[in-house]
Scaffold this motif. Structure first.
Motif, PDB file in Angstrom:
ATOM      1  N   CYS A 107       0.736  -1.069   0.078  1.00 60.64           N
ATOM      2  CA  CYS A 107      -0.042   0.171  -0.093  1.00 60.64           C
ATOM      3  C   CYS A 107       0.933   1.175   0.028  1.00 60.64           C
ATOM      4  O   CYS A 107       0.634   1.994  -0.851  1.00 60.64           O
ATOM      5  N   SER A 111       0.851   3.977  -3.185  1.00 56.46           N
ATOM      6  CA  SER A 111       0.469   5.460  -2.947  1.00 56.46           C
ATOM      7  C   SER A 111       1.707   6.283  -3.142  1.00 56.46           C
ATOM      8  O   SER A 111       1.393   7.342  -3.683  1.00 56.46           O
ATOM      9  N   HIS A 115       0.772   7.072  -6.769  1.00 57.00           N
ATOM     10  CA  HIS A 115      -0.322   7.924  -6.356  1.00 57.00           C
ATOM     11  C   HIS A 115      -1.939   7.224  -6.543  1.00 57.00           C
ATOM     12  O   HIS A 115      -2.725   8.093  -6.933  1.00 57.00           O
ATOM     13  N   PRO A 117      -4.801   5.721  -4.695  1.00 57.92           N
ATOM     14  CA  PRO A 117      -5.512   5.713  -3.294  1.00 57.92           C
ATOM     15  C   PRO A 117      -5.449   4.044  -2.839  1.00 57.92           C
ATOM     16  O   PRO A 117      -5.374   3.340  -3.689  1.00 57.92           O
ATOM     17  N   VAL A 136      -0.543   4.997   5.323  1.00 56.99           N
ATOM     18  CA  VAL A 136      -1.697   3.950   4.637  1.00 56.99           C
ATOM     19  C   VAL A 136      -2.799   4.181   5.517  1.00 56.99           C
ATOM     20  O   VAL A 136      -2.841   4.354   6.696  1.00 56.99           O
TER      21      VAL A 136
END
Length: 148
Positions: A107, A111, A115, A117, A136
């Motif tokens: 995660c 992210s 980028h 979600p 996260v």
């Protein structure tokens, strides 16, 4: 959200156990991709009530991820970059330590580098909570899959 027929596209990461491949005896399972939802992804898609769809499921054994974290992470990033989803979901890992660490690490990487979600589900005592809670989004879960 489903707006004008648009559905959120989700890629879901799970371990070998939740994919129905096996337990510790199959924890060396290499990263693979399956189309659509698998295991808890079916419940996720049902909970979205038509507003989102799990377009693919990434599956990797807990030992495989732990032993080859950089390579598996890069393979996941390459897969997601080729067809970026609207959301990356990992787990839930409940209180499973190695699985939780994999979910948190993936995660964070997705992210930060892509980028996109991200969301994972962890029990409060999972070691990944302390490591990743600042980077996260972590949904609280029960201690085990029985709490689903």
């Amino acid at each position: 959200m489903s707006v004008g027929g648009w559905k959120m596209r989700i890629v879901h990461y799970i371990n070998q156990f939740f994919a129905g491949i096996g337990g510790e005896d199959r924890a060396d399972t290499a990263l693979e991709t399956r189309r659509g939802p698998v295991g808890p992804g079916l419940a996720l898609e049902k909970a979205l009530a038509g507003q989102g769809t799990v377009i693919s499921t990434l599956i990797c054994g807990d030992n495989q991820f732990a032993a080859h974290e950089e390579a598996v992470t890069q393979a996941v990033l390459t897969t997601l970059a080729a067809d970026p989803p609207d959301l990356f979901v990992a787990g839930p890992a409940f209180n499973a330590g190695r699985y939780g660490l994999a979910c948190g690490a993936l995660c964070r990487a997705v992210s930060e580098r892509l980028h996109i979600p991200v969301l994972t589900g962890l029990y409060r005592d999972n070691p990944a909570v302390d490591l990743y809670r600042r980077q996260v989004v972590i949904a609280p879960t029960g201690e085990s899959a029985a709490s689903m």
